[in-house]
Design an enzyme around this catalytic site. Structure first.
Site, PDB file in Angstrom:
ATOM      1  N   ALA A   1       0.864  -1.178   0.000  1.00 20.87           N
ATOM      2  CA  ALA A   1       0.000   0.000   0.000  1.00 20.87           C
ATOM      3  C   ALA A   1       0.899   1.226   0.000  1.00 20.87           C
ATOM      4  O   ALA A   1       2.059   1.147   0.410  1.00 20.87           O
ATOM      5  CB  ALA A   1      -0.870  -0.007   1.246  1.00 20.87           C
TER       6      ALA A   1
ATOM      7  N   GLY B   1       0.524  -5.110   0.850  1.00 18.36           N
ATOM      8  CA  GLY B   1      -0.668  -5.114  -0.001  1.00 18.36           C
ATOM      9  C   GLY B   1      -0.399  -5.723  -1.365  1.00 18.36           C
ATOM     10  O   GLY B   1      -1.311  -6.243  -2.008  1.00 18.36           O
TER      11      GLY B   1
ATOM     12  N   GLU C   1      -0.808  -9.325  -0.822  1.00 18.69           N
ATOM     13  CA  GLU C   1      -2.239  -9.569  -0.552  1.00 18.69           C
ATOM     14  C   GLU C   1      -3.048  -9.534  -1.855  1.00 18.69           C
ATOM     15  O   GLU C   1      -3.968 -10.335  -2.051  1.00 18.69           O
ATOM     16  CB  GLU C   1      -2.742  -8.544   0.463  1.00 18.69           C
ATOM     17  CG  GLU C   1      -2.126  -8.734   1.848  1.00 18.69           C
ATOM     18  CD  GLU C   1      -2.485  -7.623   2.802  1.00 18.69           C
ATOM     19  OE1 GLU C   1      -3.150  -7.931   3.813  1.00 18.69           O
ATOM     20  OE2 GLU C   1      -2.134  -6.459   2.525  1.00 18.69           O
TER      21      GLU C   1
ATOM     22  N   GLU D   1       4.356  -5.551   7.172  1.00 17.41           N
ATOM     23  CA  GLU D   1       3.561  -4.517   7.849  1.00 17.41           C
ATOM     24  C   GLU D   1       3.963  -4.302   9.314  1.00 17.41           C
ATOM     25  O   GLU D   1       3.881  -3.186   9.830  1.00 17.41           O
ATOM     26  CB  GLU D   1       2.072  -4.884   7.790  1.00 17.41           C
ATOM     27  CG  GLU D   1       1.427  -4.649   6.438  1.00 17.41           C
ATOM     28  CD  GLU D   1       1.596  -5.801   5.462  1.00 17.41           C
ATOM     29  OE1 GLU D   1       0.920  -5.810   4.431  1.00 17.41           O
ATOM     30  OE2 GLU D   1       2.432  -6.694   5.723  1.00 17.41           O
TER      31      GLU D   1
HETATM   32  N1  T1G Z   1       4.648   3.447  -0.098  1.00 16.61           N
HETATM   33  C1  T1G Z   1       5.105   4.666  -0.461  1.00 16.61           C
HETATM   34  N2  T1G Z   1       6.392   4.912  -0.888  1.00 16.61           N
HETATM   35  C2  T1G Z   1       7.210   3.859  -0.934  1.00 16.61           C
HETATM   36  C3  T1G Z   1       6.797   2.545  -0.550  1.00 16.61           C
HETATM   37  C4  T1G Z   1       5.448   2.364  -0.128  1.00 16.61           C
HETATM   38  N3  T1G Z   1       4.966   1.171   0.219  1.00 16.61           N
HETATM   39  N4  T1G Z   1       7.861   1.723  -0.694  1.00 16.61           N
HETATM   40  C5  T1G Z   1       8.884   2.486  -1.148  1.00 16.61           C
HETATM   41  N5  T1G Z   1       8.504   3.751  -1.288  1.00 16.61           N
HETATM   42  C6  T1G Z   1       9.315   4.873  -1.779  1.00 16.61           C
HETATM   43  C7  T1G Z   1      10.483   5.203  -0.858  1.00 16.61           C
HETATM   44  O1  T1G Z   1      10.105   6.090   0.144  1.00 16.61           O
HETATM   45  C8  T1G Z   1      11.472   5.830  -1.837  1.00 16.61           C
HETATM   46  O2  T1G Z   1      11.064   7.149  -2.061  1.00 16.61           O
HETATM   47  C9  T1G Z   1      11.243   5.031  -3.108  1.00 16.61           C
HETATM   48  O3  T1G Z   1       9.933   4.465  -2.987  1.00 16.61           O
HETATM   49  C10 T1G Z   1      12.233   3.922  -3.315  1.00 16.61           C
HETATM   50  O4  T1G Z   1      12.266   3.139  -2.140  1.00 16.61           O
HETATM   51  C11 T1G Z   1      -2.859  -3.076   3.573  1.00 16.61           C
HETATM   52  C12 T1G Z   1      -1.079  -1.392   4.649  1.00 16.61           C
HETATM   53  C13 T1G Z   1      10.299  -2.032  -1.924  1.00 16.61           C
HETATM   54  C14 T1G Z   1      12.174  -3.123  -0.783  1.00 16.61           C
HETATM   55  O5  T1G Z   1       6.543  -2.071   3.825  1.00 16.61           O
HETATM   56  O6  T1G Z   1      10.683  -2.054   1.764  1.00 16.61           O
HETATM   57  O7  T1G Z   1       0.886  -2.783   2.339  1.00 16.61           O
HETATM   58  O8  T1G Z   1      12.989   8.346  -1.133  1.00 16.61           O
HETATM   59  O9  T1G Z   1      14.617   3.703  -1.469  1.00 16.61           O
HETATM   60  O10 T1G Z   1      15.940   0.325  -1.447  1.00 16.61           O
HETATM   61  O11 T1G Z   1      -1.453  -4.737   4.227  1.00 16.61           O
HETATM   62  O12 T1G Z   1      11.150   0.414  -0.567  1.00 16.61           O
HETATM   63  O13 T1G Z   1      12.859   7.915  -3.579  1.00 16.61           O
HETATM   64  O14 T1G Z   1      11.270   9.520  -2.475  1.00 16.61           O
HETATM   65  O15 T1G Z   1      13.310   1.933  -0.248  1.00 16.61           O
HETATM   66  O16 T1G Z   1      15.078  -0.387  -3.718  1.00 16.61           O
HETATM   67  C15 T1G Z   1       4.030  -2.704   3.011  1.00 16.61           C
HETATM   68  C16 T1G Z   1       8.175  -0.814   1.820  1.00 16.61           C
HETATM   69  C17 T1G Z   1       3.308  -1.413   3.074  1.00 16.61           C
HETATM   70  C18 T1G Z   1       7.530  -2.128   1.677  1.00 16.61           C
HETATM   71  C19 T1G Z   1      12.558  -1.165  -2.318  1.00 16.61           C
HETATM   72  N6  T1G Z   1       5.199  -2.570   2.165  1.00 16.61           N
HETATM   73  N7  T1G Z   1       9.222  -0.590   0.839  1.00 16.61           N
HETATM   74  O17 T1G Z   1      13.730  -0.803  -1.643  1.00 16.61           O
HETATM   75  O18 T1G Z   1      14.077   1.550  -2.624  1.00 16.61           O
HETATM   76  S1  T1G Z   1       1.975  -1.519   4.234  1.00 16.61           S
HETATM   77  C20 T1G Z   1       6.377  -2.241   2.653  1.00 16.61           C
HETATM   78  C21 T1G Z   1      10.413  -1.235   0.916  1.00 16.61           C
HETATM   79  C22 T1G Z   1       0.755  -2.405   3.434  1.00 16.61           C
HETATM   80  C23 T1G Z   1      -1.436  -3.536   3.562  1.00 16.61           C
HETATM   81  C24 T1G Z   1      -0.475  -2.648   4.244  1.00 16.61           C
HETATM   82  C25 T1G Z   1      11.449  -0.840  -0.087  1.00 16.61           C
HETATM   83  C26 T1G Z   1      11.568  -1.810  -1.283  1.00 16.61           C
HETATM   84  P1  T1G Z   1      12.099   8.286  -2.328  1.00 16.61           P
HETATM   85  P2  T1G Z   1      13.627   2.595  -1.521  1.00 16.61           P
HETATM   86  P3  T1G Z   1      14.808   0.149  -2.395  1.00 16.61           P
END
Ligand code: T1G
Length: 696
Positions: free
Chosen positions: A66, A106, A109, A129
């Site tokens: 998400a 998400g 999911e 999460e």
């Molecule tokens: N939402 C918004 N921005 C995100 C994002 C996300 N989920 N993931 C990454 N970004 C942005 C990040 O801030 C950065 O921005 C750019 O993308 C590159 O990321 C209902 C509610 C995927 C392994 O927890 O672990 O789903 O700094 O530098 O090192 O159940 O990003 O360039 O402006 O980290 O190659 C669950 C989070 C959400 C994964 C890539 N998902 N992301 O790593 O790049 S909760 C996560 C990561 C959810 C549902 C619930 C990593 C990555 P900027 P990066 P990277």
């Protein structure tokens, strides 16, 4: 809610409709993605020629979850992931999720609600999460146990760590591993299943392996692994529901608990740190394309605890290291510690003995500093003495090749002064590692007055390469982390003088979630370090020898853990036990100073200690020693054990309200820093200040 925004491309391969999510960089489930997927499913439903659907991510990854930036939006403005998931569950035609890069949160999911999942080798699938203080909120807690079993699902949801596609295949989480082009493989898979009836639905499966013992053990386990955290317990409850209740019931409860967790201070804290860590990597005014020095070989001066730990970071990523010491004995001791660390890791099965030998093979010991002449970066890690460091940098200046980066691991000294003894101050930078350097993720990157943009950019990139969280700081006594800790230690010392027992002062910070309080930390670092600094400062200021109660403890030969005695006793080496001698010494000291001890509540101690950090943090921001308050939070979370679920000291202060922080500081006799005072009076936060600063 229709926004008209559509981030999903529709293409066809015969009877297969392909929906490609285009939301770089990580295809987060932002506004425009649900709209695009619904539009695609509408076509699939209405067009009889469409026999199956493939959902794939454009660019480098499937959906990484998400959009975390939308968590605080009002519900009606948030991208409706559950809506898409509900529609996919039991969709009339086969839908294949084609996974590359990451399918996280998400994203997984979404894939679990599809009929089938295929992936390329190396793809990562997980539900992280919990790392954001929430829980899988779009069916993950109910579908994952139905696919991989309760035990594996709990492990994945509580660690938040992904599994590779290869393992996902053995778990039944994906239906096929695609060698070659993913889209081609996914379309072929879809085509092979157009006539499958009935179509499988994960929600109709049974979650195996949910014994009461499993959930009891999980609840016990999270008390240690996720101490003080809120959402892990909810995850265990929901996973248990998946093994006991009909899907719809568990799914409804999941939705309710997700909203609760999302609106919790802990989730705000963890999300703050998620973005703060990424923001810390950006330096205002430094062009992204600034040329960098290629680091192919490193040199380290000093094979002590720090030098050895620093060397391991380079060896771990395949960069050969030449390490210098003054005596063979010191060299052998240093290499012995490095080898022992690696062998311990191998014993725990986290590394092969081959790897141990390979890494030790890249470590070249020498007594001759001249052997550093080929290194691209040289890091000095000798004890904290300005004269010694200046002597080393003078010699390095003559030895190091043109363009080599000269770095000091000093934790307090003036990097400008160190640089001033070289003819190339633009090549000098501070790289302040934290002990143990091979474990602690924080790296304070000290930008000296003459450090060039290229050297700074190289330092930042190097931090990422050796898996550290690099934060840029300016030059001042103790930079950011230690400068703040100095004030924190002062406040702790005062609390004890006013009547608090050292163990109660430390307990105050334990109550906030820190593994160690100020006195435990001082004992671990060595009380003599602070004592020497105080003596040095008194000498420089022409003041009498310091005679505080901490100095008296040191003069009694109690230097902390390293002497099994300091403020606490350490009968078995590491566990602090309150020492009667300290209580007696303190009460004598109070009598001498005419101090009447009083009751100090835990709440008062927690506020005074935490706000002493915040107050100095505000001063540091005002002086420009740190770029943003969130950088300070990253420093404290990754370098000083401040719990990430509190967001770091500055975020914590914002959550409390700077008005009440200021009131407490004044109540307890601390002078609020001008910036904190200004923000408090204007009803603003440090986060507001960061945004304003970023806008320039
Ligand atoms: N939402 C918004 N921005 C995100 C994002 C996300 N989920 N993931 C990454 N970004 C942005 C990040 O801030 C950065 O921005 C750019 O993308 C590159 O990321 C209902 C509610 C995927 C392994 O927890 O672990 O789903 O700094 O530098 O090192 O159940 O990003 O360039 O402006 O980290 O190659 C669950 C989070 C959400 C994964 C890539 N998902 N992301 O790593 O790049 S909760 C996560 C990561 C959810 C549902 C619930 C990593 C990555 P900027 P990066 P990277």
């Amino acid at each position: 809610m229709t926004t008209g925004k559509n981030l999903v491309d529709q293409t066809r391969d015969g009877e297969i409709l392909i929906l490609t999510i285009q939301n770089p960089p990580v295809n987060a489930f932002s506004v425009g993605v649900p709209e695009g997927l619904h539009a695609g499913l509408d076509v699939a439903e209405s067009d009889a020629e469409v026999r199956a659907v493939v959902i794939i991510g454009g660019g480098r990854t499937f959906v990484a979850g998400a959009d975390i930036r939308t968590f605080d939006l009002p519900r009606e403005q948030s991208p409706d992931l559950r809506g898409v998931v509900n529609r996919l569950d039991g969709f009339s035609k086969p839908v294949v999720a084609a996974i590359h890069g990451t399918a996280l949160g998400g994203g997984l999911e979404l894939a679990l609600a599809c009929t089938y999942r295929v992936a390329v080798p190396g793809a990562q699938l997980g539900l992280p999460e919990v790392k954001l203080g929430v829980l899988p909120g779009a069916g993950g807690t109910q579908r994952l146990p139905r696919v991989v079993g309760a035990q594996k699902a709990l492990e994945m949801m509580l660690s938040g760590n992904p599994v590779k596609a290869e393992e996902a295949g053995t778990l039944g989480l994906i239906d096929e591993l695609v060698d070659g082009d993913l889209l081609t493989g996914a379309v072929a898979f879809a085509r092979a299943h157009t006539d499958t009836t009935p179509l499988p639905r994960v929600s109709e499966k049974t979650a195996e392996g949910g014994s009461p013992e499993l959930f009891a053990a999980a609840r016990d386990g999270i008390k240690k692994t996720h101490k003080g955290q809120y959402s892990p317990g909810l995850i265990v409850d929901l996973a248990e529901m998946a093994t006991r209740k009909p899907f719809a019931e568990g799914y409804a409860e999941e939705g309710r608990l997700f909203m609760q967790a999302k609106d919790s201070p802990q989730s705000r804290g963890l999300r703050h740190i998620f973005f703060a860590e990424r923001e810390a990597g950006k330096i205002a005014g430094l062009d992204k394309n600034t040329p960098q020095t290629e680091i192919r070989a490193a040199g380290i001066i000093g094979a002590g605890t720090m030098g050895g730990g620093i060397a391991m970071n380079f060896l771990n990523v395949g960069i050969p290291v030449t390490i210098v010491e003054t005596t063979q004995e010191a060299l052998d001791r240093g290499l012995g510690v490095v080898r022992k660390n690696y062998e311990n890791t191998a014993k725990k099965g986290r590394m092969s003995m081959d790897d141990v030998e390979k890494r030790m093979g890249m470590l070249t010991p020498t007594l001759n500093m001249q052997d550093l002449s080929g290194a691209d970066i040289i890091i000095e890690a000798v004890f904290e003495n300005m004269d010694v460091k200046k002597e080393i940098f003078t010699r390095l200046d003559a030895i190091a090749k043109p363009g080599a980066i000269l770095a000091s691991n000093t934790s307090t000294l003036d990097v400008n002064e160190i640089a001033s003894v070289t003819k190339r101050p633009e090549s000098v930078i501070g790289l302040h590692f934290f002990s143990p350097a091979n474990v602690m993720r924080l790296l304070e990157i000290v930008r000296a007055d003459k450090t060039s943009d290229s050297v700074l950019a190289t330092g930042m990139a190097l931090a990422k390469r050796i898996k550290k969280v690099g934060v840029v700081v300016g030059v001042c006594d103790g930079f950011v982390g230690n400068r703040m800790v100095h004030h924190y230690g002062d406040e702790a010392r005062k609390l004890a003088e006013e009547g608090a027992k050292p163990q109660d002062v430390d307990a105050a910070m334990h109550s906030l979630g820190l593994p160690m309080g100020p006195f435990e930390m001082s004992d671990m670092a060595g009380l003599d370090v602070g004592h020497l600094i105080r003596q040095h400062q008194a000498k420089v200021a022409g003041q009498p020898k310091p005679d505080g109660w901490l100095d008296r403890i040191v003069e009694a030969g109690r230097k902390g853990q390293k002497t099994q005695a300091g403020i606490y006793n350490y009968p078995d080496g590491r566990r602090p036990v309150p020492a009667e001698s300290t209580d007696e010494l303190l009460s004598t000291y109070r009598q001498e100073k005419g101090l009447t001890p009083r009751e100090v509540s835990q709440d008062e101690a927690t506020r005074r200690l935490t706000y002493s950090l915040v107050n100095e943090g505000a001063q540091i921001l005002d002086e420009g020693i740190a770029q943003r308050s969130s950088d300070i939070d990253v420093i404290y979370v990754y370098g000083y054990g401040f719990p990430a679920y509190r967001g770091g000291p500055m975020k914590y202060a914002d959550e409390q309200g700077l008005g009440s922080v200021m009131a407490d500081l004044e109540k307890y006799g601390q002078t609020p820093a001008p910036l904190l005072k200004k923000l408090a009076e204007e009803g603003r936060t440090f986060a507001d200040w960061d945004k304003e600063k970023a806008r320039g």
